[in-house]
Design a protein around this motif. Structure first.
Motif, PDB file in Angstrom:
ATOM      1  N   UNK A   1       0.827  -1.375   0.048  1.00  0.00           N
ATOM      2  CA  UNK A   1       0.015   0.068  -0.078  1.00  0.00           C
ATOM      3  C   UNK A   1       0.819   1.330  -0.014  1.00  0.00           C
ATOM      4  N   UNK A   2       1.779   1.142   0.846  1.00  0.00           N
ATOM      5  CA  UNK A   2       2.753   2.632   0.897  1.00  0.00           C
ATOM      6  C   UNK A   2       3.429   2.545  -0.662  1.00  0.00           C
ATOM      7  N   UNK A   3       3.849   1.393  -1.094  1.00  0.00           N
ATOM      8  CA  UNK A   3       4.448   1.521  -2.533  1.00  0.00           C
ATOM      9  C   UNK A   3       3.477   2.104  -3.562  1.00  0.00           C
ATOM     10  N   UNK A   4       1.960   1.710  -3.583  1.00  0.00           N
ATOM     11  CA  UNK A   4       1.162   2.475  -4.382  1.00  0.00           C
ATOM     12  C   UNK A   4       1.025   3.809  -4.308  1.00  0.00           C
ATOM     13  N   UNK A   5       0.961   4.190  -2.881  1.00  0.00           N
ATOM     14  CA  UNK A   5       0.950   5.635  -2.509  1.00  0.00           C
ATOM     15  C   UNK A   5       2.078   6.385  -3.208  1.00  0.00           C
ATOM     16  N   UNK A   6       3.319   5.835  -3.285  1.00  0.00           N
ATOM     17  CA  UNK A   6       4.296   6.447  -3.905  1.00  0.00           C
ATOM     18  C   UNK A   6       4.203   6.668  -5.317  1.00  0.00           C
ATOM     19  N   UNK A   7       3.322   5.532  -6.044  1.00  0.00           N
ATOM     20  CA  UNK A   7       3.401   5.563  -7.330  1.00  0.00           C
ATOM     21  C   UNK A   7       2.323   6.747  -7.630  1.00  0.00           C
ATOM     22  N   UNK A   8       1.218   6.920  -6.955  1.00  0.00           N
ATOM     23  CA  UNK A   8       0.341   7.885  -6.757  1.00  0.00           C
ATOM     24  C   UNK A   8       1.048   9.337  -6.966  1.00  0.00           C
ATOM     25  N   UNK A   9       2.028   9.527  -6.137  1.00  0.00           N
ATOM     26  CA  UNK A   9       2.855  10.872  -6.069  1.00  0.00           C
ATOM     27  C   UNK A   9       3.800  11.095  -7.187  1.00  0.00           C
ATOM     28  N   UNK A  10       4.192   9.841  -7.737  1.00  0.00           N
ATOM     29  CA  UNK A  10       5.091  10.154  -8.911  1.00  0.00           C
ATOM     30  C   UNK A  10       4.679  10.774 -10.200  1.00  0.00           C
ATOM     31  N   UNK A  11       5.536  11.210 -10.821  1.00  0.00           N
ATOM     32  CA  UNK A  11       4.958  11.565 -12.099  1.00  0.00           C
ATOM     33  C   UNK A  11       5.553  10.565 -13.085  1.00  0.00           C
ATOM     34  N   UNK A  12       4.780  10.795 -14.488  1.00  0.00           N
ATOM     35  CA  UNK A  12       5.033   9.870 -15.357  1.00  0.00           C
ATOM     36  C   UNK A  12       6.415   9.796 -15.821  1.00  0.00           C
ATOM     37  N   UNK A  13       6.939   8.684 -16.096  1.00  0.00           N
ATOM     38  CA  UNK A  13       8.287   8.692 -16.667  1.00  0.00           C
ATOM     39  C   UNK A  13       8.519   8.307 -18.061  1.00  0.00           C
ATOM     40  N   UNK A  14       9.690   8.416 -18.595  1.00  0.00           N
ATOM     41  CA  UNK A  14       9.851   8.158 -20.105  1.00  0.00           C
ATOM     42  C   UNK A  14       9.425   6.680 -20.074  1.00  0.00           C
TER      43      UNK A  14
END
Length: 393
Positions: free
Chosen positions: A74-87
């Motif tokens: 779950x914390x990992x998914x929250x990390x993804x939600x806060x990330x910006x799109x990558x190349x």
């Protein structure tokens, strides 16, 4: 094994699976969408994760005869939600998921890497997690501002039920969310047909792409967050309940199942922390030698929930995104409070933790690398500088 089965462990297993799935699947969908997944890919990822952690729980608990509860990160998914799109888009994110799983396997099999992760100061790891979570924790307030008639019932259900039993606060918010969609949002034509077709499980294979930006922005922070916030606390919960498994093989097994789910959109599975306490506690069964059946039953239920992931995602997509973000944010309030408290409790590391938190929470990326990574680096440098100055003094 069959002699160890009990109705009490069956009930606890079903409760664990319901709480684990219902309280945080919104975080998973939001996180996968944050790194570019389409609705179909997010549904596939949710299905892959749920089935993977179900099978993993069954395998581990059967082999060890210990109540080893497995969860998605779950914390990992929250990390993804806060990330910006990558190349490279979601394909690059999937490549990062695979690398993260591989790192977890290595951490389990190669002790130096496991010790390296364990040596990351707890204050900095918690500060990074708090910085990742805070953005989603703002979502309930934003939902109320967006539409009080939609947002308030979700927040009130969470608050009222949580004041009685925190365990059911997340499911209560989810139930309110379902009712808001059912009675407050006009259903489009053909929705019943869409829901019916979505009942058929559909896995979406995503060809992984590997690039430096995704590895540094996603794989490394996801690995650290998963190990520091899930795997290591999961072992601690087991030890508190007088279970003492060898952590290495458990970490490696969850890493392997993470890699199996990655090509279908799953980011990571790991040892559970919250549901681990339910699994290993006395409520699971008075006889501690029979509690492993709770984990097995939970695993079976997770597999069934995973097969329904398509219908769940289709239904959720009917709501404005801010509402599903609100459910996810409410599910993470407790985790944010715990991580923030742990991050700033020690005066010696408080400033370094603050730097980590602020850089991470800013959401700013440098060189295509997410703030979570730079937050950890900045906090680490601040801590090293403080210690060096103290020694010279």
């Amino acid at each position: 094994m069959l002699r160890d089965f009990s109705l009490q462990s069956l009930f606890m297993g079903l409760l664990i699976a319901f709480v684990g799935f219902a309280s945080s699947f919104a975080v998973i969908l939001n996180g996968l969408a944050g790194v570019g997944a389409t609705d179909a890919q997010a549904a596939s990822g949710l299905m892959a994760l749920s089935i993977s952690m179900g099978v993993c729980a069954i395998v581990i608990s059967t082999v060890t005869r210990l109540p080893i509860s497995i969860a998605w990160s779950t914390p990992g998914a929250a990390l993804l939600a806060s990330s910006t799109a990558v190349a490279g888009g979601f394909n690059a994110a999937v490549g990062a998921f695979l690398v993260c799983g591989l790192l977890i396997v290595i951490a389990g099999l190669w002790k130096p890497l496991g010790k390296m992760v364990s040596s990351i100061p707890s204050a900095l790891a918690n500060a990074m997690l708090a910085g990742v979570l805070i953005g989603l924790c703002f979502a309930p307030v934003k939902a109320i501002a967006f539409n009080p008639l939609f947002g308030l019932p979700i927040v009130l259900a969470w608050a009222l039920v949580g004041s009685i039993n925190k365990l059911y606060a997340g499911p209560a918010a989810l139930l309110a969310f379902v009712l808001v969609i059912a009675f407050g949002i006009e259903m489009p034509d053909g929705i019943l047909a869409r829901l019916s077709s979505a009942l058929i499980p559909q896995a979406e294979f995503v060809f992984p792409v590997f690039n430096t930006a995704a590895l540094v922005s996603i794989a490394l922070p996801l690995f650290i967050v998963t190990m520091a916030s899930q795997n290591i606390p999961g072992i601690a919960v087991l030890k508190v309940n007088d279970y003492h498994p060898n952590p290495g093989p458990l970490f490696a097994t969850t890493g392997l199942f993470s890699m199996l789910s990655a090509p279908f959109g799953g980011h990571a599975v790991n040892l559970a922390a919250i549901t681990a306490a339910m699994c290993a506690g006395v409520d699971s069964h008075p006889d501690r030698a029979r509690r492993y059946w709770s984990a097995i039953n939970a695993g079976i239920a997770y597999i069934l929930f995973g097969l329904l992931a398509g219908a769940v995602t289709t239904f959720v997509s009917l709501a404005p995104p801010v509402l599903i973000e609100a459910v996810a944010g409410l599910a993470l309030v407790g985790a944010f409070a715990s991580s923030a408290l742990a991050a700033f409790s020690e005066s010696q590391t408080r400033e370094a933790a603050a730097i980590t938190f602020l850089v991470t929470a800013s959401g700013v990326s440098f060189g295509g690398v997410s703030g979570a990574f730079w937050g950890l680096i900045a906090g680490g440098l601040m801590l090293a500088l403080a210690r060096l100055t103290k020694r010279r003094a």
